[in-house]
Scaffold this active site. Structure first.
Site: not given
Length: 374
Positions: A225, A318, A198
């Site tokens: 992301h 995540d 991310s």
């Protein structure tokens, strides 16, 4: 203490609204504003803010040039504002390469009509990147691309610098990379390499993937992301820099050696047992689109113990549940170490859950992938 922020934008309206939104948070203090890149450098040196919000298009000096100067003279976490276009994506990726930590879409309509939504996103980003490693100077620019390795000949591990050994997960936070004497990864016939990340991921992925030879034997899937408008531009950028091929994944794409498929923004990517990629609409119930857990979970179901997964820098957790499924199936999980992360969130979640088989510095991950797979 409040997070000190410098707001930089040539638009008086945008500068004022961003300052108002940030100032409404009692844990954030706007210590100054600037109207161009040159002023931003001067103010950064004088005010020493914790975070700088930066526009790109400004008179006298643009945002990317300003970021480069700031990183050289007074490294400070920078949050870039960008447009959700292909060109905006290209500019944003250049800014991240120059040293910016993260970005937000610059949407005048949202900032006028949806102040609560904008406040939540903006304040959350400011708080998160204020805790990043950028100020410590521990996150350098991407390593230069190595000389090409002929695809027809195998790429021995010795063609790269000798990789640093892994650090046991339990000591990841306490030990310095140089202090570790754990063994390097063992070779295994992996059928897939899956990498999730991310915040800080675009630069981290560039650093890892540019170390891989054109004949890298395992297919690769990437989950970053990123908004829908950005992933195609990012894949194109990586494809130009890397010896392996990189493309934005499309429904029906087949996994193959020497190819990395990047999950498209705003959607979910899964893999079936035949090595076919499935692209699904983004589920509004999920915070992340694409979601690392979704792709990792499908890889665990399809490939059992033949997956080498890597969790790189990023906020949140995540990837943790997907990594748990991979571990249950006998696959391997690596995490990036704290010192080389921009944001030590996703890798920390892996380490704290005792899911990491090894913890490596960013500079060593690409080398270890070659050692483990080639």
């Amino acid at each position: 203490m409040a997070v000190k922020v410098l707001v930089v934008d040539d638009s008086g309206f945008f500068r004022r609204r961003v300052s108002e939104i940030l100032s409404a948070d009692p844990t954030i203090q706007v210590v100054g504003t600037a109207t161009n890149g040159k002023e931003a450098i001067d103010q950064a040196l004088a005010l020493k803010p914790d975070v700088i919000t930066m526009d790109y298009e400004m008179p006298m000096m643009d945002g990317i040039t300003a970021v480069r100067h700031i990183m050289q003279r007074c490294p400070t976490p920078v949050l870039m504002f960008s447009s959700l276009t292909h060109e905006g994506a290209r500019v944003t990726l250049d800014a991240l390469d120059a040293g910016a930590v993260d970005y937000l879409p610059k949407n005048f309509e949202d900032i006028s009509r949806n102040p609560d939504k904008v406040k939540q996103m903006l304040c959350e980003k400011v708080h998160t990147i204020s805790r990043s490693n950028r100020r410590l100077g521990s996150y350098a620019r991407p390593a230069p691309v190595a000389a090409p390795v002929p695809a027809s000949s195998p790429a021995p591990a010795s063609s790269f610098a000798s990789p640093a050994p892994a650090r046991p997960a339990a000591t990841a936070r306490a030990a310095a990379p140089a202090a570790s004497h754990s063994p390097a990864p063992k070779r295994k016939p992996y059928k897939l390499v899956a990498i999730g990340t991310s915040t800080g991921g675009p630069v981290a992925l560039q650093r890892v993937l540019t170390q891989l030879p054109a004949n890298f034997p395992a297919p690769i899937v990437l989950i970053q992301h990123m908004p829908a408008a950005f992933t195609k531009a990012f894949a194109e950028r990586l494809d130009k820099l890397c010896r392996i091929n990189v493309k934005e994944a499309e429904d029906g794409d087949m996994l193959r050696p020497g190819l990395a498929l990047l999950a498209p923004g705003g959607k979910q990517m899964m893999i079936d047992g035949r090595g076919t990629v499935k692209i699904l609409p983004g589920d509004e119930r999920l915070n992340y689109k694409p979601c690392v857990d979704i792709t990792f979970g499908s890889a665990a179901k399809s490939y059992g113990d033949k997956v080498l997964s890597v969790v790189l820098t990023g906020m949140g957790a995540d990837g943790r549940e997907g990594a748990r499924l991979l571990k249950q199936g006998g696959s391997t999980v690596w995490a990036q170490d704290e010192a080389s992360c921009v944001i030590y969130g996703m890798p920390m979640a892996i380490v704290k859950a005792n899911l990491a088989d090894a913890v490596y510095s960013l500079d060593d991950i690409g080398k270890h992938l070659v050692e483990a797979c080639v």
